[in-house]
Motif scaffolding. Structure first.
Motif, mmCIF file in Angstrom:
data_model
loop_
_atom_site.group_PDB
_atom_site.id
_atom_site.type_symbol
_atom_site.label_atom_id
_atom_site.label_comp_id
_atom_site.label_asym_id
_atom_site.label_seq_id
_atom_site.Cartn_x
_atom_site.Cartn_y
_atom_site.Cartn_z
ATOM 1 N N ILE A 19 -18.653 -22.570 29.958
ATOM 2 C CA ILE A 19 -19.301 -23.801 29.508
ATOM 3 C C ILE A 19 -20.107 -23.459 28.270
ATOM 4 C CG2 ILE A 19 -20.887 -25.659 30.127
ATOM 5 C CD1 ILE A 19 -20.111 -25.156 33.055
ATOM 6 N N MET A 20 -19.812 -24.136 27.179
ATOM 7 C CA MET A 20 -20.484 -23.862 25.904
ATOM 8 C C MET A 20 -21.433 -25.014 25.592
ATOM 9 S SD MET A 20 -16.901 -22.794 24.031
ATOM 10 C CE MET A 20 -17.493 -23.045 22.380
ATOM 11 N N ASP A 21 -22.711 -24.817 25.900
ATOM 12 C CA ASP A 21 -23.694 -25.883 25.716
ATOM 13 C C ASP A 21 -24.254 -25.834 24.291
ATOM 14 O OD1 ASP A 21 -25.598 -27.826 25.981
ATOM 15 O OD2 ASP A 21 -26.493 -27.020 27.816
ATOM 16 N N GLU A 22 -23.756 -26.692 23.441
ATOM 17 C CA GLU A 22 -24.166 -26.736 22.029
ATOM 18 C C GLU A 22 -24.068 -25.343 21.397
ATOM 19 O OE1 GLU A 22 -25.067 -29.443 20.350
ATOM 20 O OE2 GLU A 22 -25.837 -30.896 21.787
ATOM 21 N N SER A 23 -23.048 -24.611 21.774
ATOM 22 C CA SER A 23 -22.952 -23.207 21.352
ATOM 23 C C SER A 23 -22.721 -23.037 19.861
ATOM 24 C CB SER A 23 -21.825 -22.512 22.117
ATOM 25 O OG SER A 23 -22.170 -22.434 23.467
ATOM 26 N N LEU A 24 -22.287 -24.094 19.186
ATOM 27 C CA LEU A 24 -22.056 -23.964 17.744
ATOM 28 C C LEU A 24 -23.062 -24.792 16.936
ATOM 29 C CD1 LEU A 24 -18.154 -23.962 17.713
ATOM 30 C CD2 LEU A 24 -19.680 -22.034 17.365
ATOM 31 N N ALA A 25 -24.219 -25.015 17.528
ATOM 32 C CA ALA A 25 -25.274 -25.735 16.794
ATOM 33 C C ALA A 25 -25.673 -24.908 15.573
ATOM 34 C CB ALA A 25 -26.470 -25.932 17.709
ATOM 35 N N ASN A 26 -26.043 -25.574 14.507
ATOM 36 C CA ASN A 26 -26.462 -24.928 13.251
ATOM 37 C C ASN A 26 -25.339 -24.187 12.516
ATOM 38 O OD1 ASN A 26 -29.061 -24.462 15.305
ATOM 39 N ND2 ASN A 26 -29.556 -25.386 13.350
ATOM 40 N N VAL A 27 -24.087 -24.427 12.941
ATOM 41 C CA VAL A 27 -22.947 -23.825 12.226
ATOM 42 C C VAL A 27 -22.300 -24.937 11.395
ATOM 43 C CG1 VAL A 27 -20.715 -22.638 12.498
ATOM 44 C CG2 VAL A 27 -22.574 -22.187 14.129
ATOM 45 N N ASP A 28 -21.927 -24.607 10.155
ATOM 46 C CA ASP A 28 -21.362 -25.664 9.299
ATOM 47 C C ASP A 28 -20.010 -26.137 9.845
ATOM 48 O OD1 ASP A 28 -19.027 -24.352 7.521
ATOM 49 O OD2 ASP A 28 -20.569 -22.866 7.972
ATOM 50 N N GLU A 29 -19.635 -27.340 9.450
ATOM 51 C CA GLU A 29 -18.478 -28.018 10.026
ATOM 52 C C GLU A 29 -17.170 -27.236 9.860
ATOM 53 O OE1 GLU A 29 -17.134 -32.558 9.651
ATOM 54 O OE2 GLU A 29 -19.281 -32.157 9.533
ATOM 55 N N LEU A 30 -16.985 -26.684 8.673
ATOM 56 C CA LEU A 30 -15.739 -25.967 8.374
ATOM 57 C C LEU A 30 -15.608 -24.720 9.257
ATOM 58 C CD1 LEU A 30 -13.822 -26.962 6.111
ATOM 59 C CD2 LEU A 30 -14.508 -24.926 4.832
ATOM 60 N N THR A 31 -16.698 -23.967 9.368
ATOM 61 C CA THR A 31 -16.680 -22.747 10.203
ATOM 62 C C THR A 31 -16.490 -23.130 11.664
ATOM 63 O OG1 THR A 31 -18.260 -21.828 8.642
ATOM 64 C CG2 THR A 31 -17.923 -20.592 10.650
ATOM 65 N N ARG A 32 -17.148 -24.220 12.078
ATOM 66 C CA ARG A 32 -17.014 -24.667 13.475
ATOM 67 C C ARG A 32 -15.562 -24.967 13.809
ATOM 68 N NH1 ARG A 32 -21.821 -28.416 13.979
ATOM 69 N NH2 ARG A 32 -20.331 -30.097 13.734
ATOM 70 N N GLU A 33 -14.907 -25.649 12.876
ATOM 71 C CA GLU A 33 -13.513 -26.021 13.079
ATOM 72 C C GLU A 33 -12.651 -24.758 13.213
ATOM 73 O OE1 GLU A 33 -12.373 -29.376 10.737
ATOM 74 O OE2 GLU A 33 -10.278 -28.727 10.660
ATOM 75 N N LYS A 34 -12.913 -23.795 12.327
ATOM 76 C CA LYS A 34 -12.182 -22.522 12.342
ATOM 77 C C LYS A 34 -12.382 -21.806 13.683
ATOM 78 C CE LYS A 34 -12.014 -18.852 9.102
ATOM 79 N NZ LYS A 34 -12.737 -18.159 8.043
ATOM 80 N N ILE A 35 -13.634 -21.841 14.156
ATOM 81 C CA ILE A 35 -13.977 -21.143 15.413
ATOM 82 C C ILE A 35 -13.305 -21.822 16.602
ATOM 83 C CG2 ILE A 35 -15.910 -20.715 17.010
ATOM 84 C CD1 ILE A 35 -17.638 -20.169 14.500
ATOM 85 N N LEU A 36 -13.362 -23.136 16.643
ATOM 86 C CA LEU A 36 -12.763 -23.863 17.771
ATOM 87 C C LEU A 36 -11.254 -23.622 17.834
ATOM 88 C CD1 LEU A 36 -14.732 -27.252 17.674
ATOM 89 C CD2 LEU A 36 -15.030 -25.352 19.248
ATOM 90 N N LEU A 37 -10.621 -23.640 16.673
ATOM 91 C CA LEU A 37 -9.172 -23.402 16.645
ATOM 92 C C LEU A 37 -8.839 -21.979 17.094
ATOM 93 C CD1 LEU A 37 -8.245 -25.286 13.346
ATOM 94 C CD2 LEU A 37 -7.586 -25.932 15.666
#
Lengths: 250, 231
Positions: free
Chosen positions: B142-160
Motif C-alpha cells: 500500500i503506497m500512501d501518497e508515496s510519490l508526494a512532492n515528485v514532479d509529474e513526469l518522474t511520477r509517471e515514469k516511476i508508476l510505469l
C-alpha cells in the motif's frame, strides 16, 4: 567554542556576585569580618589556592565516577523500562515517585551506615544525579520515532538494539544536554555529601571555612568549583558535539 | 490471488462516529490499483486495517495466499547515520539485489545514492523510501501518497516502471490525483464517508502501461466516473 562560552559565562556571574557583596559591604558599611575586601579575598586566594584546588579535584573525581555510575544505571533502567509492558510502566511509576523524595534527606542514614569515606560521597553523588537522568533517558527511550521505526517493524527487522540506536541518534542533542547538565548535579551531590559529614573534598573545606566564618575562603572555593565545573561541562558538550559530528556528519 | 473485504466496520476508541460501516469490496487479480477519496474519509485507517496495524475492527479480510502486506507512507525517514546507498545495501534481501540498481536508475536517484537521507529533497526522500519497500519480499504494497512532492513526469515514469517490474503483485496506491489514478490504475476503489451507501465504489481505471497511447476520451470518462463516485 563551547568551552570558552561556559568559562566566560561563569566569570560574568561570579564577578556579578562578588560585586553585589561588595556593594552591600560598602553601602551598609559592613566590617571585613562579615564581607572581606577585595584585597583580603586576593590574599586568601593566594594562601589556599593549591589546597582548595586539590580539594576541588578530589571532589570532581568522585563526582565524575558518580556521574558515570548513575549514567550507566539510568541507561540500563531507561532501556529496560522503555517498553509499554507492565514492567516498563512499573519502572516509570517507581522512578517518578522515588525521585520526588529528597535524596539529601537520607544522606545522614548513608553516613551512619557506610561511614564518612569515599563510598558514601560516591553513593550520594550518584543518587542525586541518577533520578533526573533516569527520567530524561526514560522519556527519550520510551518515545517511538514512528516515521523511522515503521519500516523496520512492518518488515520484521526491528531489534531492541536498533530501536535504542534510532532513539538515541534522533535525540543526541537532548542526551548531550542532559549528560552535561547532570555533571552539575553530580558535583552538587558530592559537595553536599562532603558538607554533611565527609572528611575530604571541597565541601569539607567549605564546612571548615563556615565554622571559621571566613567568607573569603568560601568565595575562593566557589570560584574554583565554578571554574572546574565550567571546564568539565564544556568538555562534555564538546565531546557530545564531536560524537554528533562523527555519527551524523552534521 | 484475490483480495476482498466484507462488512468492515470500525471506529476509533472513544469516537462517536464510525469511520467504516459494512464496507465491502473485492480485488479479483493482482495489479496496480488505487484507493481514492477525499481527505479524512479513512484511507490511511483502511490501509492500516488491511496490513494489520489496526486490529480493533469487525468484518472479514480475505487475503487468499498473500502473507506479507506492507504499508508505506510519504513521511517516513531513513536513519541518518549512514548514506542512502549503504542503508539500501543493508536492508535488501539477497533475492532482490539485482533489482536495486534498475529501480535507483529509473527513479532518478543514481547520483544521490551516496548522500544522507536528510540531504535529499522531499521528493527524493519519498522515492528512496518507496524503493526500499519495493525491494522487500511482499505480496501487497500500500503506497500512501508515496510519490508526494515528485514532479509529474518522474511520477509517471516511476508508476510505469513499477507496473513493468511487478506485474503479479497487488498494489494499492493512495492518491488525491484523479488523473493519475484514472490513467495508471486497474481498479479504483473510491472511498466515501461512513454515512453513504455503498461506502466504496469500484471504478475500472485505464491501466495504461509503457508505450501504450492515451485515449483522451476514455480517460476523461474514467475521471468523471471517479469524481461522480466520490461526490
Amino acid at each position: 567554542m563551547l568551552l570558552h562560552r561556559r568559562i566566560y559565562q561563569f566569570f560574568i556571574i561570579y564577578l556579578m556576585g562578588v560585586a553585589l557583596l561588595l556593594l552591600l559591604k560598602y553601602s551598609l558599611n559592613l566590617s571585613d569580618y562579615v564581607i572581606p575586601s577585595l584585597i583580603d579575598i586576593w590574599h586568601t586566594g593566594i594562601d589556599v589556592f593549591v589546597r582548595y584546588f586539590s580539594d576541588v579535584m578530589n571532589t570532581l573525581s568522585v563526582a565524575v565516577v558518580g556521574q558515570i555510575v548513575s549514567l550507566l544505571l539510568a541507561f540500563l533502567i531507561g532501556i529496560t523500562g522503555r517498553q509499554a509492558t507492565w514492567f516498563g510502566s512499573f519502572i516509570k511509576v517507581a522512578a517518578y515517585n522515588v525521585q520526588a523524595y529528597p535524596i539529601v534527606a537520607i544522606a545522614p542514614i548513608i553516613f551512619i551506615l557506610l561511614g564518612d569515606g569515599i563510598a558514601t560521597r560516591l553513593l550520594i553523588a550518584a543518587m542525586i544525579c541518577y533520578f533526573p537522568l533516569l527520567l530524561s533517558v526514560l522519556g527519550i527511550m520510551a518515545e517511538p520515532i514512528t516515521e523511522i521505526e515503521h519500516f523496520y517493524k512492518v518488515t520484521g527487522r526491528m531489534r531492541w538494539q536498533l530501536e535504542i540506536k534510532i532513539r538515541a541518534f534522533e535525540n543526541l542533542n537532548k542526551l548531550t544536554t542532559v549528560i552535561a547538565g547532570s555533571a552539575t548535579l553530580a558535583m552538587a551531590g558530592t559537595i553536599v555529601a562532603e558538607f554533611i559529614a565527609a572528611n575530604a573534598g571541597i565541601g569539607y573545606s567549605i564546612r571548615v571555612a563556615l565554622y571559621q566564618s571566613d567568607l573569603a575562603k568560601i568565595l575562593i572555593a566557589l570560584f574554583l568549583i565554578g571554574m572546574t565545573l565550567s571546564v568539565y561541562q564544556g568538555l562534555l558538550e564538546a565531546t557530545g558535539y564531536a560524537v554528533r559530528k562523527g555519527w551524523a556528519r552534521i | 490471488m484475490r483480495f476482498s473485504c466484507r462488512d468492515i466496520t470500525f471506529k476509533y476508541p472513544d469516537a462517536s462516529n464510525y469511520v467504516f460501516k459494512n464496507l465491502s469490496f473485492e480485488l479479483t487479480e493482482p495489479g496496480f490499483n488505487a484507493l481514492f477519496g477525499p481527505s479524512g474519509v479513512g484511507k490511511t485507517s483502511f490501509a492500516k486495517i488491511i496490513t494489520g496495524e489496526i486490529k480493533e475492527f469487525s468484518g472479514e479480510i480475505s487475503t487468499d495466499s498473500m502473507k506479507i502486506l506492507l504499508y508505506s507512507y510519504n513521511l517516513e525517514r531513513l536513519p541518518g547515520w549512514s548514506s542512502v546507498g549503504k542503508h539500501l545495501e543493508k536492508i535488501i534481501p539477497l533475492s532482490q539485489k539485482s533489482k536495486k540498481d534498475e529501480l535507483v536508475e529509473a527513479f532518478g536517484l543514481k547520483e544521490f545514492i551516496g548522500a544522507r537521507f536528510s540531504q535529499l529533497s522531499l521528493g527524493q526522500q519519498n522515492r528512496v523510501n518507496l524503493i526500499r519497500y519495493l525491494l522487500q519480499d511482499f505480496q501487497m504494497l500500500i503506497m500512501d501518497e508515496s510519490l508526494a512532492n515528485v514532479d509529474e513526469l518522474t511520477r509517471e515514469k516511476i508508476l510505469l516502471k513499477i507496473k513493468d517490474m511487478f506485474p503479479q503483485t497487488f498494489f494499492l496506491y493512495i492518491s488525491h490525483n484523479v488523473i493519475e489514478v484514472s490513467k495508471f490504475c486497474k481498479q479504483i476503489l473510491v472511498l466515501r464517508s461512513a454515512g453513504k451507501i455503498p461506502q466504496v465504489i469500484t471504478v475500472e481505471g485505464e491501466n495504461y502501461s509503457t508505450l501504450q497511447q492515451v485515449d483522451k476520451q476514455k480517460l476523461e470518462q474514467t475521471m468523471l466516473e471517479v469524481m461522480n463516485a466520490s461526490s
